[in-house]
Design an enzyme around this catalytic site. Sequence first.
Site, mmCIF file in Angstrom:
data_model
loop_
_atom_site.group_PDB
_atom_site.id
_atom_site.type_symbol
_atom_site.label_atom_id
_atom_site.label_comp_id
_atom_site.label_asym_id
_atom_site.label_seq_id
_atom_site.Cartn_x
_atom_site.Cartn_y
_atom_site.Cartn_z
ATOM 1 N N LYS A 202 5.088 6.641 3.210
ATOM 2 C CA LYS A 202 4.119 5.680 2.603
ATOM 3 C C LYS A 202 2.751 6.248 2.101
ATOM 4 O O LYS A 202 1.992 6.722 3.046
ATOM 5 C CB LYS A 202 4.059 4.419 3.615
ATOM 6 C CG LYS A 202 3.071 3.423 3.174
ATOM 7 C CD LYS A 202 3.198 2.149 3.983
ATOM 8 C CE LYS A 202 2.154 1.080 3.596
ATOM 9 N NZ LYS A 202 2.431 -0.314 4.371
ATOM 10 N N LYS A 225 -7.052 3.130 3.896
ATOM 11 C CA LYS A 225 -6.101 3.271 4.671
ATOM 12 C C LYS A 225 -5.931 4.940 4.910
ATOM 13 O O LYS A 225 -4.842 5.470 4.927
ATOM 14 C CB LYS A 225 -4.865 2.516 4.592
ATOM 15 C CG LYS A 225 -5.206 0.887 4.803
ATOM 16 C CD LYS A 225 -3.983 0.166 4.786
ATOM 17 C CE LYS A 225 -4.260 -1.086 5.008
ATOM 18 N NZ LYS A 225 -3.129 -1.851 5.131
ATOM 19 N N LYS A 256 7.504 4.630 -0.494
ATOM 20 C CA LYS A 256 6.574 3.637 -1.146
ATOM 21 C C LYS A 256 5.287 4.074 -1.424
ATOM 22 O O LYS A 256 4.639 4.867 -0.815
ATOM 23 C CB LYS A 256 6.505 2.561 -0.054
ATOM 24 C CG LYS A 256 5.597 1.424 -0.079
ATOM 25 C CD LYS A 256 5.218 0.470 0.999
ATOM 26 C CE LYS A 256 4.440 -0.653 0.653
ATOM 27 N NZ LYS A 256 3.872 -1.418 1.811
ATOM 28 N N SER A 282 3.853 -4.862 -4.996
ATOM 29 C CA SER A 282 3.309 -5.625 -5.624
ATOM 30 C C SER A 282 2.645 -5.549 -6.830
ATOM 31 O O SER A 282 2.683 -6.123 -7.711
ATOM 32 C CB SER A 282 2.354 -6.416 -4.582
ATOM 33 O OG SER A 282 1.403 -5.357 -4.119
ATOM 34 N N TYR A 321 10.600 -7.433 -5.604
ATOM 35 C CA TYR A 321 10.041 -9.247 -5.774
ATOM 36 C C TYR A 321 11.097 -9.726 -6.844
ATOM 37 O O TYR A 321 10.936 -10.909 -6.883
ATOM 38 C CB TYR A 321 8.611 -9.302 -5.854
ATOM 39 C CG TYR A 321 7.841 -8.706 -4.800
ATOM 40 C CD1 TYR A 321 7.692 -9.510 -3.646
ATOM 41 C CD2 TYR A 321 7.406 -7.588 -4.992
ATOM 42 C CE1 TYR A 321 6.816 -9.043 -2.490
ATOM 43 C CE2 TYR A 321 6.334 -7.047 -3.930
ATOM 44 C CZ TYR A 321 6.375 -7.830 -2.642
ATOM 45 O OH TYR A 321 5.564 -7.208 -1.740
HETATM 46 C C1 PBG Z 1 1.313 -3.598 5.358
HETATM 47 C C2 PBG Z 1 1.953 -3.413 4.265
HETATM 48 C C3 PBG Z 1 1.618 -3.283 2.980
HETATM 49 C C4 PBG Z 1 2.675 -3.492 2.088
HETATM 50 C C5 PBG Z 1 3.716 -3.576 2.843
HETATM 51 N N1 PBG Z 1 3.427 -3.695 4.277
HETATM 52 C C6 PBG Z 1 0.211 -3.060 2.508
HETATM 53 C C7 PBG Z 1 -0.520 -2.034 3.098
HETATM 54 O O1 PBG Z 1 -0.015 -0.913 3.474
HETATM 55 O O2 PBG Z 1 -1.718 -2.384 2.798
HETATM 56 C C8 PBG Z 1 2.564 -3.296 0.859
HETATM 57 C C9 PBG Z 1 3.832 -4.133 -0.168
HETATM 58 C C10 PBG Z 1 3.332 -4.412 -1.701
HETATM 59 O O3 PBG Z 1 2.366 -4.143 -2.090
HETATM 60 O O4 PBG Z 1 4.074 -5.045 -2.289
HETATM 61 N N2 PBG Z 1 1.184 -2.638 6.219
#
Ligand code: PBG
Length: 333
Positions: A202, A225, A256, A282, A321
């Site tokens: 991720k 993050k 991801k 998203s 989505y």
């Molecule tokens: C939280 C999480 C996130 C997403 C899924 N779980 C956001 C992040 O890491 O800030 C993102 C999903 C998306 O953008 O559709 N841990």
Amino acid sequence: MRPIQAPFPATRFRRTRASGALRALTRETTLTVDDFIWPVFVRDGENTVEPIASMPGVNRLSIDRLVEAAAEAHALGIPAICLFPYTDPALKTELCEEAWNPENLSNRAIRAIKAAVPDIAVMTDIALDPYNANGHDGIVRNGEIVNDETVEALVKMALAQAEAGADILGPSDMMDGRIGAIRTALEAAGHRNVTILSYAAKYASSFYGPFRDAVGASGALKGDKKTYQMDPGNSDEALRLIERDLREGADMVMVKPGMAYLDICRRVKDAFGVPTYAYQVSGEYAMLCGAAERGWLDGDKVMLESLMAFKRAGCDGILTYFAPKAARLLRQG
Ligand code: PBG
């Protein structure tokens, strides 16, 4: 493997593209409803459907409406739904205790869906951000996101979700050692068939912006993050993380975001051959919808093309989505 071919004109590539029938017969990759995990947002209240401005067509649903949506998804043949809670800011604390409350929004939603639509798999998110006054995925001490204390909290969260009936746990926090700790705790508690889909690779991405609005984490988050999510310049590290999580007991792994990281999907599939998923996040959704709304792109076509690309890159499935919309289109053929 190097396919053998005669020189032109004995070989004409256009022959197998000349009709729909030949294209169908020679297509290497297929996209079906079996490939989808549908991420949804849940909120408190009753009979409530609250649109999310930066994600056209996506809503925060109260549990009763979420159960209806799960039933529709199941009727469309979508195998799994993934829950993300929009938590009341008053419940957010520094130690994130609401995350393992058996009666929190997410756990109540799991129970409600499993009671009404038992055959759809329910996936969860394991990370502290929806419950954290600091907006981070981990506990913050003196400005540091502390790893080991966070893992202890994540284990409690995982057990509460498994207890509520979750089928697939999705640790998305990127702390070190959490897969092993969660797997050990699940086995000890007798949850032998609860699967773990690790958000193993991720990245610290700016494509998550609309999601953070959707779960109400944008306001709380201070900083970024980058000390726990991956640097977008790295690729070998993704393989090391995937291997680590598999050795700790992950059943499935995720890359991801999706579209900008298809090279990682391919490397992961080639290297390990395990069930591999991508999250079309998203920001990717917002990008495609935004252009389609303006008439700059054909929304349905780019949606299906983008989803097919994940399959071609080696993924077994996609968190998207678009799942219900794509399922309806694929059904029409
Ligand atoms: C939280 C999480 C996130 C997403 C899924 N779980 C956001 C992040 O890491 O800030 C993102 C999903 C998306 O953008 O559709 N841990």
